[in-house]
Structure formats: structure tokens, C-alpha cells
Motif scaffolding. Structure first.
Motif, PDB file in Angstrom:
ATOM      1  N   TRP A  44       0.735  -1.215  -0.074  1.00  0.00           N
ATOM      2  CA  TRP A  44      -0.118   0.035  -0.005  1.00  0.00           C
ATOM      3  C   TRP A  44       0.975   1.191  -0.024  1.00  0.00           C
ATOM      4  N   TYR A  45       0.774   2.091  -1.227  1.00  0.00           N
ATOM      5  CA  TYR A  45       1.893   3.052  -1.184  1.00  0.00           C
ATOM      6  C   TYR A  45       1.088   4.448  -1.185  1.00  0.00           C
ATOM      7  N   ILE A  46      -0.049   4.772  -1.096  1.00  0.00           N
ATOM      8  CA  ILE A  46      -0.477   6.219  -1.014  1.00  0.00           C
ATOM      9  C   ILE A  46      -1.430   6.113  -0.002  1.00  0.00           C
ATOM     10  N   LEU A  47      -1.317   7.103   0.914  1.00  0.00           N
ATOM     11  CA  LEU A  47      -2.550   7.425   2.145  1.00  0.00           C
ATOM     12  C   LEU A  47      -2.730   5.784   2.880  1.00  0.00           C
ATOM     13  N   LYS A  50      -0.157   8.028   7.918  1.00  0.00           N
ATOM     14  CA  LYS A  50      -0.703   8.432   9.117  1.00  0.00           C
ATOM     15  C   LYS A  50       0.095   8.387  10.302  1.00  0.00           C
ATOM     16  N   ALA A  51       1.118   7.432  10.514  1.00  0.00           N
ATOM     17  CA  ALA A  51       1.833   7.411  11.457  1.00  0.00           C
ATOM     18  C   ALA A  51       2.826   8.586  11.602  1.00  0.00           C
ATOM     19  N   ALA A 106       6.965   8.882   3.916  1.00  0.00           N
ATOM     20  CA  ALA A 106       6.691   8.906   5.252  1.00  0.00           C
ATOM     21  C   ALA A 106       7.361   7.902   6.251  1.00  0.00           C
ATOM     22  N   ALA A 107       7.722   6.872   5.567  1.00  0.00           N
ATOM     23  CA  ALA A 107       8.274   5.890   6.380  1.00  0.00           C
ATOM     24  C   ALA A 107       9.905   6.383   6.697  1.00  0.00           C
ATOM     25  N   VAL A 108      10.308   6.914   5.606  1.00  0.00           N
ATOM     26  CA  VAL A 108      11.755   7.484   5.805  1.00  0.00           C
ATOM     27  C   VAL A 108      11.753   8.851   6.928  1.00  0.00           C
ATOM     28  N   LEU A 109      10.794   9.532   6.720  1.00  0.00           N
ATOM     29  CA  LEU A 109      10.596  10.586   7.500  1.00  0.00           C
ATOM     30  C   LEU A 109      10.397  10.203   9.143  1.00  0.00           C
ATOM     31  N   GLY A 129       0.123  15.571   5.295  1.00  0.00           N
ATOM     32  CA  GLY A 129       1.072  15.262   4.329  1.00  0.00           C
ATOM     33  C   GLY A 129       0.927  15.929   3.049  1.00  0.00           C
ATOM     34  N   THR A 130       2.013  16.340   2.401  1.00  0.00           N
ATOM     35  CA  THR A 130       1.555  16.883   0.900  1.00  0.00           C
ATOM     36  C   THR A 130       2.781  16.647   0.307  1.00  0.00           C
TER      37      THR A 130
END
Length: 367
Positions: free
Chosen positions: A30-33, A38-39, A239-242, A55-56
Motif C-alpha cells: 500500500w503506497y499512498i495514504l 498516518k503514523a 513517510a516511512a523515511v521521515l 502530508g503533501t
């Protein structure tokens, strides 16, 4: 050669965590939203002290979407004005224009390079709806004064915090100093992704809901479009990287501050003017900007000494061809900053020996 910012080294310090984050995101299917976005939104909102984070796709979109959301809420209308510092990266001004609003350029102070609060009221008209405060170079703007002016004139305050992740002001972090804020997670930022990314932070639930919808084609429900929105979403991989890098942001910022302290204490050359810093917690030194009327010669000298530097920024926005409608403006302080600014390497991957070499090289400069 001492690179201005060696991103391989910067990210290499968190290599195992980044590899695990990328693997987790890619294997999720799952790669978007999804859950990674969310985390991160929840974590970054908590870090900034806000109740909402959206997130943008990038920082420019974050600022633009804030303004579009205010238009949908009836707070702003086409052609309304936003006071913005003249001394900024062009993206700040483009966001205002992309939202169908009019930027009103205001000079900075020479001491901070941020917008001069004492000049803001002269720029306010009956069409003014907001002040966009840029925390340039990672230094917080004078938010107490700016917010007081905004309250007096019933204006919104929007932070361009693209260069100021984690900076503080009166005990609060950037992203929580106005009505809303836009962040960039471009790879070179203090909190950088492995590609483009951005975020909006706010404590306004209506703004958050509207902005989230606009960023997702104007949709709050799949295939139901309430607004004429855009496609600007923080993907799961970034998002995971951040999320992996966020726990290290404060220590990385502290390393930047320690380098800046050495520069300010040990650089002694009458050809350069160093930043004036009274409270280091208010500055995260995304850019260590010194000023010199001999900038080009100094840059060549440092290059010959094996030190890479950058200029932020060589052409002020009102002198760019893209913004030629502002070319008639006389903004001498902004123009002087853009004529003299030179950025020294200042990032958490630098060694003490490299910092010493930069200091010695600047001190040895003789035009």
C-alpha cells in the motif's frame, strides 16, 4: 573537498533505520495514504505541538493548499493580499500567486534577514488577509510582534517553516507559532526525505479537514469531490523515511548549532559579517549565512582551499524574470543580502576537523 552538504553521509548515519523503513513500506503493498503516512502525520503533529498534520507532495504545495483552503472557507477571496518577506526563496511568493492571491513584498532586517515587523503595518491595506512569516535560514521570525499585528488587523499568520524544522520560539516549535504552517522535506532539509515531500500543520480542525481534501483531488470520500482540488500527497515510502529520521532531528539540529557556535566564536575576518544570534534555540542553522561585499572572491578562495559553498540566493525574487511585475520595486536591504550572502557548510555529518578547516580558510581570506 568538504562538500556543502554530503547527503550520503547525512543519511548514512541512519542507514539501518532507513533501510528497515524502506523495506517495511515497499513490502506493505500500500503506497499512498496508508499507515506510514498516518503514523508520520501523528508523530510530526506531536513533535510540533499541533493537533493536525497533513502530508503533501512538497513544501510549495503545502503553502499553496493552506491558502486555497482559506479561500474555500471564505476567509480569503481571489485577489486578496498576503504580506510576505521580500527576502525569501521564490517558492514562498509562488504559493501566494498559485492560490490566486497577491503577494505584498516587505523588507527584512539586516540583523536577522527575516521580515521586519516594524515595516509590516505599512504594507497592510483593506485587502490584506494574512501575513506569511518565513523562518529563513532556520531562524524563527519575530512571531510575538507579527502575531500582535495580525490580531490588531484580524489577519491570519502562516509560517513558511521549510527551513526551520525544530526551531523554537518562546518554548514552542515552528509549525505551532501561527494559524498554519507549511514544511518542506526536500532531501537537503534538516528533516529530509529521500525525494520530495511536505506537510501542513495547524490547530484549526476546519482548515485541516479542508486542506486534506484539497490535497486529495478535493475529495473527503472516494469519488466524491467537494472542491476543485489537486493531487499532492506524501507517499508511504517518504513517510516511512521521515518517521525513521524524526527521532534524530533534535540531536542533528544540536550538532548544527555546535558548528555554528564555533563559526561565530572563531571566525575573525573583517571581510565577513557573521549572523547575530542571542538565543540559539531559535535557530536550527539549515543555512549558515555570512555576508561579505567580497563574496565572489571569498567563494573562489574557499573553493581553492577545498571547501564547497552555496549562495542563498543570488537573485532576489523581485528581480527574477518569472516575477517581472515586481521589478519596479526598490528593496535595497533585500538586494544587499542577495548580493552579499554566502553559505558555509553546516550539517550534522561534518567532523570537527572539517569545521576547523572551514574556519581557518575563512580567516585566511585576503581580497
Amino acid at each position: 573537498m568538504i562538500k556543502y552538504c554530503d547527503l550520503k553521509k547525512v543519511n548514512g548515519a541512519h542507514g539501518n533505520e532507513l533501510r528497515a523503513a524502506v523495506l517495511r513500506a515497499t513490502e506493505s503493498g500500500w503506497y499512498i495514504l496508508g499507515i506510514e503516512c498516518k503514523a508520520f502525520e501523528n508523530s510530526f503533529a506531536g513533535y510540533c505541538g499541533c493537533t493536525h498534520c497533513i502530508g503533501t507532495g512538497n513544501g510549495l504545495d503545502a503553502l499553496t493548499i493552506i491558502l486555497l483552503a482559506y479561500k474555500e472557507m471564505g476567509v480569503m477571496n481571489e485577489g486578496d493580499e498576503v504580506v510576505v518577506p521580500a527576502n525569501t526563496y521564490i517558492a514562498t511568493i509562488l504559493a501566494i500567486m498559485h492560490a490566486g492571491l497577491k503577494p505584498v513584498l516587505c523588507e527584512p532586517t539586516t540583523e536577522t534577514c527575516n521580515i521586519d515587523p516594524d515595516r509590516i503595518e505599512d504594507a497592510i491595506t483593506e485587502r490584506t488577509r494574512a501575513i506569511m512569516a518565513v523562518h529563513l535560514y532556520g531562524r524563527t521570525a519575530e512571531m510575538e510582534h507579527i502575531n500582535a499585528i495580525a490580531r490588531k488587523h484580524s489577519l491570519k499568520v502562516i509560517e513558511d517553516a521549510a527551513q526551520a524544522h525544530g526551531a523554537m520560539y518562546n518554548g514552542k516549535r515552528t509549525g505551532n507559532l501561527g494559524d498554519a504552517a507549511g514544511f518542506s522535506f526536500y532531501p537537503g532539509k534538516n528533516l529530509g526525505a529521500l525525494g520530495d515531500g511536505g506537510a501542513i500543520t495547524t490547530n484549526d480542525p476546519q482548515l485541516a479537514q479542508t486542506a486534506r481534501a484539497i490535497a486529495n483531488y478535493g475529495s473527503t470520500e472516494k469519488y466524491v469531490n467537494k472542491y476543485q482540488g489537486v493531487n499532492s500527497r506524501l507517499d508511504e515510502l517518504q513517510a516511512a523515511v521521515l518517521s525513521a529520521k524524526l527521532p534524530h532531528l533534535d540531536s542533528d539540529n544540536e550538532r548544527r548549532r555546535s558548528i555554528a557556535r564555533r563559526y561565530i566564536a572563531e571566525i575573525d575576518n573583517p571581510q565577513v559579517t557573521l549572523p547575530q544570534v542571542e538565543d540559539y534555540s531559535r535557530h536550527v542553522f539549515h543555512i549558515f549565512a555570512l555576508m561579505s561585499p567580497q563574496r565572489e572572491k571569498l567563494q573562489e578562495h574557499l573553493k581553492a582551499e577545498g571547501i564547497e559553498t552555496l549562495i542563498h540566493y543570488p537573485i532576489p525574487p523581485h528581480r527574477q524574470e518569472a516575477l517581472k511585475q515586481f521589478s519596479h520595486l526598490s528593496l535595497p536591504i533585500t538586494e544587499q543580502i542577495h548580493r552579499e550572502e554566502l553559505s558555509l557548510p553546516c550539517n550534522p555529518a561534518m567532523s570537527d576537523e572539517e569545521v576547523t578547516k572551514v574556519i581557518e580558510a575563512v580567516n585566511s581570506f585576503r581580497p
